[in-house]
Design a protein around this motif. Structure first.
Motif, PDB file in Angstrom:
ATOM      1  N   LEU A 178      10.726  52.169  52.449  1.00 39.45           N
ATOM      2  CA  LEU A 178       9.346  52.658  52.367  1.00 39.45           C
ATOM      3  C   LEU A 178       8.564  52.318  53.634  1.00 39.45           C
ATOM      4  O   LEU A 178       7.753  53.121  54.108  1.00 39.45           O
ATOM      5  N   LEU A 196      12.040  48.508  49.674  1.00 41.14           N
ATOM      6  CA  LEU A 196      10.790  48.210  50.372  1.00 41.14           C
ATOM      7  C   LEU A 196      10.925  48.476  51.869  1.00 41.14           C
ATOM      8  O   LEU A 196      10.005  48.998  52.510  1.00 41.14           O
ATOM      9  N   ASN A 245       6.903  55.091  56.055  1.00 43.88           N
ATOM     10  CA  ASN A 245       5.480  55.000  56.384  1.00 43.88           C
ATOM     11  C   ASN A 245       5.268  54.918  57.889  1.00 43.88           C
ATOM     12  O   ASN A 245       4.322  55.494  58.434  1.00 43.88           O
ATOM     13  N   HIS A 261       2.460  45.309  54.373  1.00 42.06           N
ATOM     14  CA  HIS A 261       3.745  45.578  53.722  1.00 42.06           C
ATOM     15  C   HIS A 261       4.898  44.874  54.436  1.00 42.06           C
ATOM     16  O   HIS A 261       5.839  44.407  53.787  1.00 42.06           O
TER      17      HIS A 261
END
Length: 435
Positions: A360, A357, A364, A59
């Motif tokens: 996130l 993004l 995470n 990611h």
């Protein structure tokens, strides 16, 4: 051999981060030497591993690829729309070259440095930064604190560039080092709450926080004070819910910190003139009418954005009818507002996706690592809020507030990705039964 390379790379990257953040305008050759001493061992380590080591979380890699691609597009779009050579070169440096360097930095950092070591390093940098800012306030008042004269050896122009009661000068060293507080302020507040997870002592984190509070107030920068207060409120709210007794202790400590700050800047025992360097003067500086510049800039940018609403005019172009800087008319303090003029509505939406993004990735990282990553999340949040009214991301040396937390996120996510479960670690065997 591999162990030696890791140690050598670790020493150089620690020296690189320390000198880059504390001495942004000096020690250029030393920084290059530290950078080479950091990158060369990393390249050898990757060669010895035959490409088996992962250097990016998936990611994080997608995020970096996305933002670099967007930046390249709008730099080219700015060139098509008439950006001059000087503006084009600056745009390439800011939006392409520096982020590309940080990509290599993020990939390399995971090989030699843990998040806890990085946290300890940033704590040392925070203390040194706060001391430099506070010492400069005393220097303005005619008092030289121990160690301040060392700056003259590194930065001779500093002695003649000081202006009364300002963190400004012809060289711009002090504003650059002081800007580190937009990240280190919230970072230090949260560090008090999670010090055990980071392996830090109570005395050192509270001393650092006290220095940060004094330095932020003395800086006379609204954005730094706002992000610091928001961080305190955020941690205080968390403690009220989780640990009410600790919340009371935090409140009492905050009151004590304010009292000490009042004494430092309002009492004449320091040798600084009460009339010139008192707390009253500092408070008044937060209410002066410098916001007029931002209001005029907002109106000018939005008027120019209306002429190219979809894709804007790209990076490196100036807003017609508005001039902030005669030498660099394409520079703006209102970073996010400028995006409407530079990238249009479509570009703002795409950069908003980049932000989501990143959010996130941060969430995470927290879920997989716990408290140890919280200081980086708060520091990143403080930096991104300050960018709304200050051009900290508009030069390469300020982009660390974005990419250094991302490097920490990448470290913790990779560490979790490398965890091997019992089922995957143990070989499966066929068990024969007896009939």
């Amino acid at each position: 051999m591999e162990r030696f390379l890791k140690k050598f790379g670790r020493v150089n990257v620690v020296a690189l981060i320390f000198t880059a953040l504390l001495f942004p305008a000096v020690l250029g050759y030393a920084k290059i030497a530290f950078l080479l001493g950091f990158l060369l061992p990393i390249l050898l380590l990757l060669m010895f591993s035959n490409g088996q080591k992962r250097i990016f979380n998936q990611h994080v890699f997608i995020w970096l690829f996305f933002i670099i691609g967007l930046n390249i597009f709008f730099v080219l779009w700015g060139m098509i729309n008439g950006a001059g050579n000087e503006a084009l070169i600056e745009s390439l440096n800011i939006y392409v070259l520096y982020p590309s360097f940080y990509i290599f930095f993020i990939a390399s950092l995971t090989q030699v440095l843990s998040v806890r070591t990085l946290t300890t390093l940033l704590l040392a940098i925070s203390i040194a930064t706060s001391y430099i800012v506070i010492a400069h306030v005393f220097r303005i008042g005619g008092v030289i604190l121990p160690g301040y004269k060392l700056l003259y050896l590194l930065y001779p122009e500093l002695q003649i560039s000081i202006k009364p009661f300002e963190f400004a000068g012809n060289t711009g060293y002090l504003p650059r080092v002081m800007e580190r507080l937009i990240f280190l302020g919230p970072f230090s507040v949260v560090l008090v709450a999670v010090r055990k997870s980071c392996g830090l002592g109570r005395f050192i984190v509270w001393t650092n926080l006290l220095l940060i509070v004094v330095a932020v107030i003395a800086s006379e920068r609204r954005s730094m004070l706002v992000v610091l207060l928001l961080a305190v409120m955020g941690v205080g709210a968390l403690w009220v819910i989780v640990q009410p007794k600790r919340a009371v202790a935090l409140g009492l400590t905050a009151i004590g910190g304010v009292a000490i700050t009042v004494v430092l800047f309002g009492w004449n025992a320091t040798g600084i003139s009460v009339e010139d360097a008192s707390l009253t003067r500092i408070v008044e500086s937060y209410t002066e009418s410098t916001l007029t510049i931002r209001r005029n800039q907002f109106a000018g940018l939005m008027a120019a954005a209306a002429e190219s609403p979809l894709l804007g005019v790209g990076f490196g172009n100036s807003a017609s009818g508005y001039l902030r800087d005669t030498e660099h008319p394409w520079r703006y303090e209102l970073t996010y507002v400028a995006l409407f003029f530079q990238t249009g509505i479509l570009g703002v939406i795409l950069y908003a996706i980049v932000f989501i993004l990143l959010l996130l990735i941060a969430i995470n990282s927290f879920r997989k690592s716990g408290d140890v990553i919280l200081p980086y999340i708060f520091g990143l949040a403080g930096g991104l809020m300050s960018v709304a009214t200050n051009p900290y991301l508009s030069y390469g040396t300020g982009q660390w507030i974005l990419f250094l937390p991302l490097a920490a996120f990448n470290c913790v996510l990779l560490a979790k990705d490398r965890k091997v479960t019992v089922e995957n670690k143990l070989p499966t065997r066929n068990v024969r039964t007896v009939d």
